[in-house]
Write a protein that holds these residues in place. Structure first.
Motif, PDB file in Angstrom:
ATOM      1  N   SER A   1      44.124  31.825  32.220  1.00 20.28           N
ATOM      2  CA  SER A   1      42.942  32.211  31.753  1.00 20.28           C
ATOM      3  C   SER A   1      41.791  31.343  31.168  1.00 20.28           C
ATOM      4  N   GLU A   2      42.570  30.714  30.271  1.00 17.70           N
ATOM      5  CA  GLU A   2      41.845  29.947  29.462  1.00 17.70           C
ATOM      6  C   GLU A   2      40.912  28.704  29.927  1.00 17.70           C
TER       7      GLU A   2
ATOM      8  N   LEU B   1      44.392  44.429  34.553  1.00 15.47           N
ATOM      9  CA  LEU B   1      43.081  45.169  34.843  1.00 15.47           C
ATOM     10  C   LEU B   1      43.875  46.685  35.051  1.00 15.47           C
ATOM     11  N   GLU B   2      43.181  47.587  33.888  1.00 16.50           N
ATOM     12  CA  GLU B   2      43.714  48.757  33.603  1.00 16.50           C
ATOM     13  C   GLU B   2      42.576  49.972  34.135  1.00 16.50           C
TER      14      GLU B   2
ATOM     15  N   ILE C   1      38.328  46.936  37.339  1.00 12.25           N
ATOM     16  CA  ILE C   1      38.693  46.375  39.097  1.00 12.25           C
ATOM     17  C   ILE C   1      37.455  46.195  39.883  1.00 12.25           C
ATOM     18  N   GLN C   2      36.552  47.170  39.681  1.00 14.52           N
ATOM     19  CA  GLN C   2      35.306  47.061  40.312  1.00 14.52           C
ATOM     20  C   GLN C   2      34.372  46.019  40.139  1.00 14.52           C
ATOM     21  N   ARG C   3      34.425  45.364  38.673  1.00 11.39           N
ATOM     22  CA  ARG C   3      33.686  44.285  38.118  1.00 11.39           C
ATOM     23  C   ARG C   3      34.187  43.126  38.817  1.00 11.39           C
TER      24      ARG C   3
ATOM     25  N   LEU D   1      37.295  39.983  30.728  1.00  8.68           N
ATOM     26  CA  LEU D   1      38.227  41.123  31.398  1.00  8.68           C
ATOM     27  C   LEU D   1      39.703  40.597  31.000  1.00  8.68           C
ATOM     28  N   LEU D   2      39.897  39.408  30.982  1.00  7.82           N
ATOM     29  CA  LEU D   2      41.258  38.899  30.781  1.00  7.82           C
ATOM     30  C   LEU D   2      41.815  38.672  29.490  1.00  7.82           C
ATOM     31  N   HIS D   3      42.491  39.453  29.039  1.00  9.73           N
ATOM     32  CA  HIS D   3      42.938  39.502  27.723  1.00  9.73           C
ATOM     33  C   HIS D   3      44.168  40.204  27.478  1.00  9.73           C
TER      34      HIS D   3
END
Length: 294
Positions: free
Chosen positions: A89-90, A183-184, A189-191, A206-208
Motif C-alpha cells: 500500500s505504501e 475493508l470492514e 467498500i463503497q468508497r 482506507l488501507l491501514h
C-alpha cells in the motif's frame, strides 16, 4: 504478506454474501461475469481467485488470475515473470504497474474466508497459521487492484488482480510484519469500489492495519499447493520437543544441602553398632568355612 487464500463459497452463495444497497436503496447481489469461481481451501498465487469490482454504480464478480498482469503485456503469459500477487500500500503511487490502474478506478476486493501465514522470525520454525475474521461467520474483504490484457496468440482476454498489503497490526505482527489491507464497513467498500477515476490519496487512508482477526496454527501439509480439503483448516498445536533422558536427569532438581536431614547424612550410634555386629558375624562365618575346608 499474503501467499495463500481460502474461499469456500460457490458462485451464488458468494453473490449473497456480497450483497449491497444500490444508490436507490435497493438490496442487490453482484452479477457474475464469466465462469463461477471454484471453492478451495488452498488458493496459491497464479491460480484463480474471486474478485468483486464496481462499474457504473453496480457490482460484479469474476474469477481472475491472482497476480496482476498489466494491459501493456502483449506476449504469452509464460513470458510474464514479475511477482505481482501482493502490492504494498505504501508504494502504490510509486510503481506504474499499480498507480495506473489505481488512478483509473480499477480497484477491487477479494472476498475470502481467510488466509494462511507462516512465522517469519529469523531462526524460528516455519509454522503455518490460518487467519480469519474475529467475528464468526463473517467474510474477509481484502482490498486489491485489477487489470485486463489481451494475450498474444489466441487473443484471449485475461483478467488478473493483486492483493494489497499493509503493515501488520498488533493482532498478527508477532507472526508476520505484513498483512492484507482489510475493508470492514460497507462505507469503506463503497468508497473503494465506486470513487471512479480519482487521483486523490484520500482512498489510501482506507488501507491501514486492522485488528478484526483471529488465528490458530494448522498442519504443515498446507505448505504444499496441492493440498486441499477440510483438513487444511484443522487446528494443529505445535508439538513440544521432548528432552533426552540424559538431559532430563541432568536438569532434575536436586535437594539443597540445608534441606537434607542430619540423620540422612550421618549414621546414628545404633546404626553404627548394627553395622559392627553384622561385620563380626560375617567374619566368623568366613573362619568357620575355612576350617571345614581344611
Amino acid at each position: 504478506m499474503c501467499g495463500r487464500l481460502v474461499c469456500l463459497l460457490k458462485g451464488r452463495e458468494l453473490s449473497v454474501r456480497c450483497e449491497y444497497r444500490s444508490k436507490e436503496g435497493v438490496v442487490e447481489q453482484p452479477e457474475w461475469e464469466g465462469a463461477f469461481h471454484t471453492p478451495s481451501y488452498n488458493i496459491p498465487p497464479t491460480t484463480q481467485v474471486p474478485v468483486l469490482y464496481g462499474r457504473m454504480g453496480k457490482r460484479f464478480l469474476r474469477s481472475m488470475r491472482w497476480g496482476l498482469v498489466p494491459s501493456s503485456h502483449k506476449k504469452p503469459l509464460r513470458e510474464f515473470a514479475l511477482s505481482t500477487h501482493n502490492c504494498c500500500s505504501e508504494t502504490i503511487l510509486e510503481r506504474p504497474i499499480y498507480s495506473r490502474v489505481f488512478k483509473q478506478g480499477r480497484r477491487c476486493i477479494i472476498p475470502a474466508a481467510g488466509f494462511y501465514e507462516w512465522t517469519s522470525q529469523k531462526g524460528a520454525e516455519k509454522i503455518p497459521h490460518f487467519v480469519h475474521p474475529k467475528e464468526e461467520g463473517k467474510m474477509m474483504f481484502i482490498a486489491g487492484l485489477y487489470d485486463r490484457c489481451k494475450l498474444e496468440g489466441d487473443g484471449s482476454e485475461l483478467f488478473s488482480a493483486s492483493v494489497i498489503t499493509t503493515s501488520a497490526s498488533q493482532s498478527i505482527n508477532w507472526l508476520h510484519h505484513r498483512m492484507p489491507a482489510l475493508l470492514e464497513t460497507e462505507e469503506d467498500i463503497q468508497r473503494w469500489l465506486h470513487s471512479g477515476q480519482l487521483q486523490s490519496e484520500n482512498l489510501l487512508s482506507l488501507l491501514h492495519p486492522k485488528t478484526c482477526i483471529s488465528l490458530y496454527p494448522v498442519c504443515k501439509t498446507i505448505n504444499s499447493v496441492h493440498t486441499n480439503g477440510p483438513d487444511c483448516l484443522a487446528r494443529k498445536e505445535p508439538t513440544k520437543k521432548r528432552k533426552s533422558a540424559t538431559l532430563e536427569k541432568f536438569f532434575t532438581k536436586r535437594p539443597k544441602l540445608e534441606d537434607v536431614k542430619k540423620e540422612d547424612m550421618f549414621p546414628s550410634e545404633k546404626d553404627s553398632e548394627r553395622v559392627t555386629v553384622d561385620l563380626k558375624e560375617e567374619s566368623n562365618d568366613v573362619v568357620k568355612a575355612e576350617g571345614l575346608s581344611q
